[in-house]
Every structure is written in C-alpha cells, then in structure tokens.
Design a protein around this motif. Structure first.
Motif, PDB file in Angstrom:
ATOM      1  N   LEU A   1      71.484 -59.993 -55.078  1.00 25.23           N
ATOM      2  CA  LEU A   1      70.638 -58.803 -55.662  1.00 25.23           C
ATOM      3  C   LEU A   1      69.567 -58.698 -54.123  1.00 25.23           C
ATOM      4  CD1 LEU A   1      69.545 -56.474 -57.363  1.00 25.23           C
ATOM      5  CD2 LEU A   1      68.356 -58.291 -58.551  1.00 25.23           C
ATOM      6  N   TRP A   2      68.978 -59.498 -53.705  1.00 30.01           N
ATOM      7  CA  TRP A   2      67.977 -59.559 -53.106  1.00 30.01           C
ATOM      8  C   TRP A   2      68.688 -58.865 -51.606  1.00 30.01           C
ATOM      9  CZ3 TRP A   2      63.661 -58.059 -51.430  1.00 30.01           C
ATOM     10  CH2 TRP A   2      62.967 -58.490 -50.252  1.00 30.01           C
ATOM     11  N   ALA A   3      69.869 -59.324 -51.197  1.00 27.73           N
ATOM     12  CA  ALA A   3      70.542 -58.629 -50.214  1.00 27.73           C
ATOM     13  C   ALA A   3      70.841 -57.357 -50.328  1.00 27.73           C
ATOM     14  CB  ALA A   3      71.919 -59.419 -49.998  1.00 27.73           C
ATOM     15  N   TYR A   4      71.513 -56.737 -51.586  1.00 27.85           N
ATOM     16  CA  TYR A   4      71.481 -55.368 -51.879  1.00 27.85           C
ATOM     17  C   TYR A   4      70.233 -54.505 -51.810  1.00 27.85           C
ATOM     18  CZ  TYR A   4      71.943 -51.204 -54.629  1.00 27.85           C
ATOM     19  OH  TYR A   4      72.095 -49.964 -55.211  1.00 27.85           O
ATOM     20  N   LEU A   5      69.235 -55.161 -52.106  1.00 25.04           N
ATOM     21  CA  LEU A   5      67.899 -54.332 -52.011  1.00 25.04           C
ATOM     22  C   LEU A   5      67.395 -54.057 -50.751  1.00 25.04           C
ATOM     23  CD1 LEU A   5      66.072 -55.634 -55.190  1.00 25.04           C
ATOM     24  CD2 LEU A   5      67.087 -53.475 -55.015  1.00 25.04           C
TER      25      LEU A   5
ATOM     26  N   ALA B   1      67.333 -50.443 -49.099  1.00 27.23           N
ATOM     27  CA  ALA B   1      66.020 -49.943 -48.391  1.00 27.23           C
ATOM     28  C   ALA B   1      66.221 -49.460 -46.799  1.00 27.23           C
ATOM     29  CB  ALA B   1      64.883 -51.250 -48.474  1.00 27.23           C
ATOM     30  N   ALA B   2      66.799 -50.388 -46.039  1.00 30.82           N
ATOM     31  CA  ALA B   2      67.240 -50.198 -44.747  1.00 30.82           C
ATOM     32  C   ALA B   2      67.981 -48.856 -44.604  1.00 30.82           C
ATOM     33  CB  ALA B   2      68.061 -51.140 -44.014  1.00 30.82           C
TER      34      ALA B   2
ATOM     35  N   GLY C   1      62.898 -47.598 -51.650  1.00 32.11           N
ATOM     36  CA  GLY C   1      63.014 -48.996 -51.184  1.00 32.11           C
ATOM     37  C   GLY C   1      62.404 -49.884 -52.318  1.00 32.11           C
ATOM     38  N   TYR C   2      62.488 -51.055 -51.988  1.00 38.32           N
ATOM     39  CA  TYR C   2      61.662 -52.092 -53.093  1.00 38.32           C
ATOM     40  C   TYR C   2      60.051 -52.225 -52.833  1.00 38.32           C
ATOM     41  CZ  TYR C   2      62.474 -55.253 -49.159  1.00 38.32           C
ATOM     42  OH  TYR C   2      62.610 -55.823 -47.903  1.00 38.32           O
TER      43      TYR C   2
ATOM     44  N   ASN D   1      60.849 -68.654 -50.517  1.00 41.62           N
ATOM     45  CA  ASN D   1      61.939 -68.389 -51.596  1.00 41.62           C
ATOM     46  C   ASN D   1      62.111 -66.873 -51.370  1.00 41.62           C
ATOM     47  OD1 ASN D   1      63.696 -68.667 -53.615  1.00 41.62           O
ATOM     48  ND2 ASN D   1      62.382 -69.276 -54.791  1.00 41.62           N
ATOM     49  N   ARG D   2      62.900 -66.331 -52.215  1.00 42.91           N
ATOM     50  CA  ARG D   2      63.247 -64.935 -52.527  1.00 42.91           C
ATOM     51  C   ARG D   2      62.409 -64.517 -53.374  1.00 42.91           C
ATOM     52  NH1 ARG D   2      67.822 -67.413 -53.048  1.00 42.91           N
ATOM     53  NH2 ARG D   2      67.760 -67.743 -55.127  1.00 42.91           N
TER      54      ARG D   2
END
Length: 415
Positions: A297-301, A305-306, A316-317, A347-348
């Motif tokens: 999920l972090w990679a997707y967000l 955003a990019a 974006g987030y 951490n994420r």
C-alpha cells in the motif's frame, strides 16, 4: 495561558495529581508534565476540567430543549448539552451510527426521549415541542467529493438528489410546523458554491423568506481547537430579531499540534476499559502494528502521488509529523488513510487509530467506540469538531433564552 491550562491550575487547588489523573483517565506523570509546562494540557480536556470545578455558564443554568436531526454519533448534541440543552428527540438512520450514539447516550434507550430512524416519513406534528433544532444535514450532495462522485456515476446531486439533497426540506417542514426559537445547521464549506451558488440561495430563501427567521452564517475552521484543518459552514437562525454576532466567538489563535492526540509511547497512555489493547499495545508501549501501512500500500500511494505530481495535479497522500497539523479527516479514511498518514521514524507511516480520530474531532476518551474500525473511521470522518459546537452553542444560548423569555412574557400578558 490557555483555557485548559488555567482550568488545570484551578483544579490542582482542589485535587491532588493522583485524583486528577484518575478523573481524566491519564497517568499521574502526565498531569505533572502539564503542570510543569513540559507539554500543554490538551484543549479537549477543558469541558472535563470545568465539570470537576463545577463551572457552568449562566446560560447553562437555564435549560432549553433541542432535537438532534441527522445526529450521526452525537457530536452536535455534546456541544449543546454543555450549555444547558436537553435532547428530546434524536433522528439517525444509519444502524452503525445508532449503535455508537446509544452507547454514549444510554438514557435514550429508556424512553426519556424519542429516537427516530429515518426522519423523512416521520410526521412533523408528532415531533416533541422544542426550543432549538439542530441538524448536520447530509452533505454529500453539496461537497466537492460528493458532487464528483455523483457526476462520475451519472447521478443527480444537490436538491435534485431525491434521497439526500431533499433532506434539507425535511428540516424546513419541521421548522415550519414547530416554530422553534432557534436552529443551527451544519454542512460542508462547499455548500455556498454548489451549483454556482443556486443551492445556497434556495436554502437562504427558504429559511428567511418562507420561514421568516433571522439568519446568520459563517465558515468556521476547527483548527484552533484540534490539530486538524476542517472548515464547515454553520447556519444559525432565530425566530425573533436578536443582536447575535459572530464576533462573540472565541476561537483560539493557536491550536494544539498532532502529538496532543496521538497515543503516547512514554508510558502515560491511559488504559481505557472500553478500548483495552484494541488500538494500543500498553505492554510494549506502541500502536498496534495493523495501523502501519503494508509495503504494498505504501508503494502504491507513493507511485500514485508521483504520477499526479508529474501531471501537474495536487493529488497525493498527506504525511504529517507529530509537531504538525492534519488535513481534513474524511469518511473515506478507512480505505487507505492517505489524507492523514503519521510519520514513523525508521518505518513506514501509519494511519491514525479510531481513538486518535476521536481525539482529532474533540471527543474525550470517555467516548465509547463500539463498532468496527471501518465504521468508526466513517463515523468520525462524518462528525463535527465538538469544541466548535460548544462554542457555537455558547454564543447562541443567551439569545435562545431571550426569545423564550419574551414568549413567556407575551403568554402571561395574553392570559
């Protein structure tokens, strides 16, 4: 010195640190840190401190009745109860919101007042007499996000939405039937600009011309009370002419930062009977791991955003640090938490927990959350900043009593 800190100082003249800690559901060390100025006493604790001190405003000593329409989980009710209001009818159609509401206002299960589900089919004549009508009528047909969603689905919005947009007219028919001394309506800031201002014009015409009420409206940002940028339009109406003024609002010039509502990892996080370790692991002094974003999920967000940044869009987030403030919490927060992600060193990032969302909206830790995390996120995302409602109630109450007093005098003279 802010209000909460002042009240804390007054309370310490009557109570020991241990007694205050027990009453406020915090550790004795936390009270000591507030006293020593290491950390500020949270603004959201002001009502609890006032209760301990037995402080009530003059208006609060003169009770008035109100009805709570489109009640959600009771945020508006809490604000008006703080200034002497007594609820005589609640209307909320969502079963999950009803569960949370009744868990926090248990008297409503004992026939103390009327509880209605859907207000649309309910006859206005059967609604109890009341002094003030309160209603955060559904905002989806008027909000930017709501309009975009309905347009994408090919659905109508605003007053053309037969299931939500017309709920304002249920407010109008009740006001017309019961003629309360005053009302307070809450909605999204975008209500004023919806449909090029035509929606708001119809609302104003209905309230002023058709119903004959004196109207005042203002967009208020709750950021002075909680660490969240949250603008909402408040529409206040009075049956008789008044000298009501928004200038009487006391909005803190500087609000608290995010760390004041986050779970505390220094051992001072209160162990709430109704929460247990659901959100926070008290043994390990850490937020439960499930609230940290997964690598996927972090990679997707980040990729999302990019992509939008490259296209020149602002989507974006929202990554926020404990020393900062947040974007507006929305009802969609349960999906990915992207609008408010808490930075975690090494951490994420993580989502806010439902308890932190409650604090972000100004609810005390005594507020119970009996529903799933998903439903809790929806409920707090749809709620009001409760200290804002208390402040609005504070400046409305004297004018409500003035109208009620004049009505009683007229009735006495007629008799």
């Amino acid at each position: 010195m802010d209000t909460a800190t002042t009240l804390l100082s007054q309370a310490r003249a009557r109570y020991t640190q241990r007694q205050l800690a027990e009453q406020l559901n915090v550790s004795q060390r936390t009270v000591a840190r507030w006293e020593n100025g290491e950390t500020p006493c949270p603004t959201m604790l002001a009502p609890a401190l006032k209760e301990l001190l037995g402080i009530r405003t003059a208006a609060a000593n003169q009770d008035f009745t109100f009805i709570d329409l489109f009640a959600g989980i009771g945020g508006i009710r809490k604000g008006f109860e703080a200034h002497g209001g007594r609820c005589v009818l609640t209307s909320e159609w969502n079963s999950y919101a009803q569960k949370t509401y009744l868990a926090n206002f248990p008297d409503d299960q004992e026939d103390v007042h009327t509880f209605v589900g859907d207000i649309q089919p309910f006859p206005a004549s059967e609604i109890p007499d009341h002094d003030v009508l309160l209603g955060g009528f559904p905002c989806q047909p008027f909000s930017i996000a709501g309009v975009s969603k309905k347009n994408s689905l090919g659905r109508l919005h605003g007053f053309e939405d037969a299931t939500q947009g017309t709920l304002f007219f249920d407010v109008a028919r009740i006001i017309n039937e019961k003629r309360p001394a005053a009302f307070m309506l809450e909605n999204v800031k975008n209500l004023r600009s919806h449909d090029k201002g035509r929606t708001f014009a119809v609302i104003m015409e209905t309230l002023q011309e058709e119903l004959g009420y004196e109207i005042h409206f203002k967009v208020i940002d709750g950021i002075g009370f909680t660490p969240q940028h949250r603008e909402r339009i408040i529409i206040v109406g009075f049956r008789e002419p008044t000298d009501f003024s928004w200038d009487d609002l006391e909005l803190p010039p500087v609000g608290p930062k995010l760390h004041t509502i986050l779970h505390r990892t220094d051992g001072s996080e209160p162990l709430l009977e109704w929460d247990g370790d659901r959100y926070f692991d008290h043994d390990n002094r850490e937020v439960q791991p499930k609230f940290t974003l997964t690598p996927k999920l972090w990679a997707y967000l980040q990729a999302y955003a990019a992509k939008h940044k490259a296209a020149g869009n602002g989507f974006g987030y929202g990554l926020v640090h404990p020393s900062g403030t947040t974007r507006t919490l929305s009802a969609r927060y349960y999906k990915d938490g992207s609008e408010i992600l808490v930075s975690q060193e090494g951490n994420r990032p993580r989502r806010l927990t439902p308890r932190e969302c409650a604090r972000l909206m100004g609810y005390e830790d005594t507020f119970r959350i009996p529903v799933s995390d998903t439903q809790a996120y929806k409920q707090f995302g749809n709620s009001v900043v409760t200290p804002v409602m208390r402040e609005v109630a504070r400046i409305m109450a004297p004018h409500v009593h003035q109208i009620l007093g004049a009505s009683k005098a007229d009735q006495s003279m007629s008799a």
